[in-house]
Design an enzyme around this catalytic site. Structure first.
Site, mmCIF file in Angstrom:
data_model
loop_
_atom_site.group_PDB
_atom_site.id
_atom_site.type_symbol
_atom_site.label_atom_id
_atom_site.label_comp_id
_atom_site.label_asym_id
_atom_site.label_seq_id
_atom_site.Cartn_x
_atom_site.Cartn_y
_atom_site.Cartn_z
ATOM 1 C CG HIS A 188 85.828 -3.687 13.063
ATOM 2 N ND1 HIS A 188 85.795 -4.332 14.123
ATOM 3 C CD2 HIS A 188 87.134 -3.799 12.624
ATOM 4 C CE1 HIS A 188 86.823 -5.056 14.595
ATOM 5 N NE2 HIS A 188 87.713 -4.688 13.582
ATOM 6 C CG HIS A 206 95.050 -8.790 13.703
ATOM 7 N ND1 HIS A 206 95.025 -8.837 15.204
ATOM 8 C CD2 HIS A 206 93.707 -8.279 13.475
ATOM 9 C CE1 HIS A 206 93.908 -8.120 15.508
ATOM 10 N NE2 HIS A 206 93.380 -7.858 14.843
ATOM 11 C CD GLU A 244 89.184 -7.835 15.955
ATOM 12 O OE1 GLU A 244 90.023 -8.068 15.303
ATOM 13 O OE2 GLU A 244 88.943 -6.720 16.320
ATOM 14 C CG HIS A 290 92.669 -4.792 18.841
ATOM 15 N ND1 HIS A 290 92.305 -6.056 19.167
ATOM 16 C CD2 HIS A 290 92.316 -4.870 17.460
ATOM 17 C CE1 HIS A 290 91.832 -6.712 18.039
ATOM 18 N NE2 HIS A 290 91.736 -6.056 17.070
HETATM 19 C C1 DHB Z 1 90.970 -1.918 12.117
HETATM 20 C C2 DHB Z 1 90.518 -2.785 13.095
HETATM 21 C C3 DHB Z 1 90.880 -3.847 13.629
HETATM 22 O O1 DHB Z 1 90.514 -4.570 14.518
HETATM 23 C C4 DHB Z 1 92.133 -4.341 13.250
HETATM 24 O O2 DHB Z 1 92.755 -5.391 13.625
HETATM 25 C C5 DHB Z 1 92.758 -3.615 11.964
HETATM 26 C C6 DHB Z 1 92.204 -2.645 11.672
HETATM 27 C C7 DHB Z 1 90.445 -0.786 11.455
HETATM 28 O O3 DHB Z 1 89.379 -0.320 11.774
HETATM 29 O O4 DHB Z 1 91.387 -0.015 11.009
HETATM 30 FE FE FE Z 2 91.340 -6.376 14.849
#
Ligand code: DHB
Ligand code: FE
Length: 289
Positions: A191, A59, A238, A12
């Protein structure tokens, strides 16, 4: 009774919303990512779900560190989108399905999930971007949002998220309408946005998770949250949205489509579409039954 036609897991990342607003779908950076959604959109055109139960993590838009429910279920007639600071265009409100929401809430509480019920809920990029990826501006569906805490320690375990998904699956299947329901889990895959390991991505782990989500989701419930942080990065937790989504689908599923692309922003972007076994039963058998 309502029927779960399948489940979708998708990243997302906020930058997706900016790319859509700028029409960058054919740009070389974005094309391998957006092209992954073509077969999924074709499947949605054929299947035509009525309602989407969206498992996502807020978030810091609707909930913040001062008050953060572990699990929250929306029970509103519509959900306003807002931008918690990425500069994304705000989309028009998402229509809700309060009847299905309250039925889900009653069933979850009866099933010993003491969720927070939200008659007002703002939704962030974790809802708006996946909805835009799946339907564009049209979105001929209602949503029932379910937020899972990934922000404030302590987080629910992957096993607990899976059980929540199973309880959501039971609730949908007991809902006395003929609604076709899609379960959507958003976020991930690996990530980490900040700290010493900012930019961390773990491709072998992600690919293993995609395999297990289809064939052996319970294997993923054996990880602790801290193990997930180590293996997938802080924001990689996540993945729990995907685990919860898979819980709702029940026993056997059929993988219809998968895409995996690195990187989109700081994220390994995943996409997985699974059909529930009951959705692949030929129509004649259904009539005979
Ligand atoms: C990014 C990924 C995310 O899941 C998020 O909530 C905010 C930023 C990213 O990779 O930039
Ligand atoms: Fe996120």
């Amino acid at each position: 009774m309502a029927r779960i036609i399948g489940g979708i897991g998708t990243s997302h990342v906020p930058a997706i919303g900016a790319a859509i607003a700028k029409g960058l779908q054919q740009d070389p950076y974005w094309k391998p990512f957006f092209d992954g959604f073509i077969p999924v959109r074709e499947w949605l055109d054929r299947q035509k779900p009525d309602v989407v139960v969206v498992l996502y993590n807020d978030h810091g838009l609707n909930f913040f560190l001062d008050k953060l429910p572990t699990f929250a279920v929306g029970a509103a007639s519509h959900y306003n989108n807002a931008d918690e600071g990425w500069g994304l265009p705000v989309t028009r409100p998402f229509p809700g399905d309060p009847k299905m929401s309250w039925s889900l809430i009653e069933s979850l509480v009866a099933d010993e999930f003491d969720i927070t019920m939200c008659q007002e809920l703002q939704v962030d990029h974790a809802v708006s971007n996946p909805m835009a990826l799946l339907w564009g501006a049209e979105r001929p569906v209602k949503i029932v949002p379910v937020a899972i805490n990934t922000v404030q320690y302590p987080l629910p375990s992957p096993a607990r998220c899976y059980k929540l998904g199973q309880a959501i699956g039971r609730a949908i299947r007991a809902y006395p309408t003929d609604a076709k329901v899609l379960v959507l889990g958003t976020g991930g895959l690996s990530h980490q946005l900040d700290g010493e390991r900012a930019g961390f991505i773990n491709k072998p782990f992600d690919l293993m998770c995609l395999d297990r989500l289809v064939s052996d989701p319970e294997a993923l419930t054996r990880y602790s949250v801290l193990e997930l942080v180590e293996l997938a990065g802080t924001q990689g937790v996540e993945l729990m949205m995907w685990i919860a989504m898979r819980g709702a689908l029940g026993g056997k599923v059929k993988q219809v489509h998968r895409n995996y692309h690195i990187p989109i922003s700081n994220t390994a972007a995943g996409l997985l579409l699974m059909e529930c076994e009951d959705a692949v039963v030929p129509a004649r058998q259904l009539v005979d039954a």
